[in-house]
Design an enzyme around this catalytic site. Structure first.
Site, PDB file in Angstrom:
ATOM      1  N   ARG A 180      53.490   6.108 -21.455  1.00 12.46           N
ATOM      2  CA  ARG A 180      54.171   5.053 -20.679  1.00 12.46           C
ATOM      3  C   ARG A 180      55.696   5.173 -20.723  1.00 12.46           C
ATOM      4  NH1 ARG A 180      50.831  -0.316 -21.015  1.00 12.46           N
ATOM      5  NH2 ARG A 180      48.794   0.586 -21.260  1.00 12.46           N
ATOM      6  N   GLN A 229      36.950   1.463 -20.606  1.00 12.28           N
ATOM      7  CA  GLN A 229      37.899   0.768 -21.488  1.00 12.28           C
ATOM      8  C   GLN A 229      39.076   0.158 -20.721  1.00 12.28           C
ATOM      9  OE1 GLN A 229      38.756   4.596 -23.705  1.00 12.28           O
ATOM     10  NE2 GLN A 229      40.745   3.655 -23.954  1.00 12.28           N
ATOM     11  N   HIS A 288      50.217  13.399 -29.282  1.00  9.44           N
ATOM     12  CA  HIS A 288      48.924  14.086 -29.352  1.00  9.44           C
ATOM     13  C   HIS A 288      49.077  15.405 -30.109  1.00  9.44           C
ATOM     14  CE1 HIS A 288      48.564  11.722 -25.508  1.00  9.44           C
ATOM     15  NE2 HIS A 288      47.452  11.378 -26.090  1.00  9.44           N
ATOM     16  N   LEU A 334      49.078  14.587 -22.151  1.00  9.29           N
ATOM     17  CA  LEU A 334      49.390  14.838 -23.562  1.00  9.29           C
ATOM     18  C   LEU A 334      50.888  14.928 -23.812  1.00  9.29           C
ATOM     19  CD1 LEU A 334      46.651  17.536 -24.278  1.00  9.29           C
ATOM     20  CD2 LEU A 334      46.482  15.055 -24.483  1.00  9.29           C
ATOM     21  N   GLY A 356      45.681   8.247 -33.579  1.00  8.55           N
ATOM     22  CA  GLY A 356      47.064   7.860 -33.861  1.00  8.55           C
ATOM     23  C   GLY A 356      47.163   6.395 -34.266  1.00  8.55           C
TER      24      GLY A 356
HETATM   25  O1  PAF Z   1      43.481   6.411 -27.555  1.00  5.94           O
HETATM   26  C1  PAF Z   1      42.973   6.925 -26.550  1.00  5.94           C
HETATM   27  O2  PAF Z   1      43.545   7.790 -25.900  1.00  5.94           O
HETATM   28  C2  PAF Z   1      41.580   6.474 -26.101  1.00  5.94           C
HETATM   29  O3  PAF Z   1      41.398   5.121 -26.353  1.00  5.94           O
HETATM   30  C3  PAF Z   1      40.436   7.299 -26.706  1.00  5.94           C
HETATM   31  C4  PAF Z   1      40.373   7.164 -28.210  1.00  5.94           C
HETATM   32  C5  PAF Z   1      40.614   8.768 -26.331  1.00  5.94           C
HETATM   33  C6  PAF Z   1      39.097   6.832 -26.136  1.00  5.94           C
HETATM   34  O4  PAF Z   1      39.054   6.950 -24.742  1.00  5.94           O
END
Ligand code: PAF
Length: 290
Positions: A198, A71, A47, A43, A158
């Site tokens: 990053r 993902q 965030h 974070l 975001g």
């Molecule tokens: O944006 C992110 O951090 C991720 O894609 C999310 C929305 C937490 C889903 O894993």
């Protein structure tokens, strides 16, 4: 489950679904306005600003921390993803978040759970969708499940990941989920660099080079008063090609359908850019027409 009392506020930390569900039952009612901020941890201030927005308009704020394997289309990216649980909890305490959930893989994807699937059409065929096959299916899969578990009134995302917000809004409408999706402004450092985990991998020189993205977006906003979308895109491409960054794409898009704009503007047209500073992939976007 652990309860952290920060003098003014109690933060509940749940490490299992059972703990999470019991906390939700004990600390919320059917009247509660529940805000969800889903994250993958590591974070930062970006965030934090989502959590602050959630705190402003919700009675009870849940932050989930789960690095979702479905993902990632690159196993190395997944294994390199930073895990900073201790620091994350410190930040969440300082933000007076109500409930933090660190689910396990089995909590999110039990063997009897099946995501209904969704055809995202063009939203998944352009920009990040075309470059990262399966990425948005994975995002929908995890967000759908998190919505199911947390039953939020509002969920905060975001705008730095603009295409992700479009996809999640589409999914929410598609399944008619009673959840308000709240897109939150991109947080930037004092020089305009969009905040991202990053950025930690950027050298000081690359941090300066990366500012080209924000400058290009601002120039595009100015150009949009007098040029066509295609001309604005070409100008932006040129600027980045002449810089030390390595351009991946620039698009000027309709903010809902993500279709590329060429001759005509639409309201809230957006420019989306991806470029590399060294090995670090940078992503940014901005509304360039009101
Ligand atoms: O944006 C992110 O951090 C991720 O894609 C999310 C929305 C937490 C889903 O894993």
């Amino acid at each position: 489950m652990s309860l952290i009392n920060t003098n003014k506020h109690i933060v509940i930390i749940a490490h299992s679904l059972a703990e999470f569900q019991s906390a939700l039952k004990n600390y919320t009612t059917s009247e509660s306005i529940i805000g969800l901020v889903p994250t993958m941890g590591a974070l930062h201030e970006g965030h934090a600003s989502l959590i602050r927005s959630a705190k402003e308009s919700c009675d009870f704020v849940i932050v989930t921390v789960f690095v979702n394997p479905t993902q990632f289309n690159n196993a190395e990216d997944l294994s390199a993803y930073p895990k900073t649980e201790k620091q994350d909890v410190e930040l969440l305490k300082s933000l007076a978040c109500d409930l933090v959930f660190f689910p396990s893989y089995e909590d999110i994807y039990p063997s009897d759970y099946k995501f209904p699937g969704i055809n995202l059409g063009f939203l998944d065929q352009t920009m990040e969708g075309s470059l990262r096959p399966g990425h948005f299916q994975g995002v929908c899969q995890v967000v759908y499940r998190l919505f199911q578990l947390t039953k939020p009134t509002k969920a905060f995302f975001g705008l730095k990941d603009f295409q992700q917000v479009s996809v999640i809004q589409y999914m929410t409408n598609h399944f008619q989920l009673p959840i308000e999706i709240i897109p939150c402004k991109t947080s930037r450092n004092e020089n305009g660099l969009a905040l991202s985990s990053r950025n930690l991998r950027l050298s000081e020189t690359q941090k300066t080079e990366a500012l080209i993205l924000h400058k290009t977006l601002i120039q595009a906003y100015k150009n949009a008063f007098s040029l066509t979308p295609l001309e604005v895109k070409k100008n932006a491409e040129q600027t980045i090609l002449e810089s030390p960054l390595k351009l991946e794409y620039v698009e000027v898009v309709n903010p809902i359908t993500l279709e590329n704009l060429e001759d005509k503007w639409c309201s809230n047209a957006r420019m989306c850019i991806v470029a590399y500073a060294g090995e670090v992939r940078l992503i940014d976007n901005m509304e360039i027409r009101e």
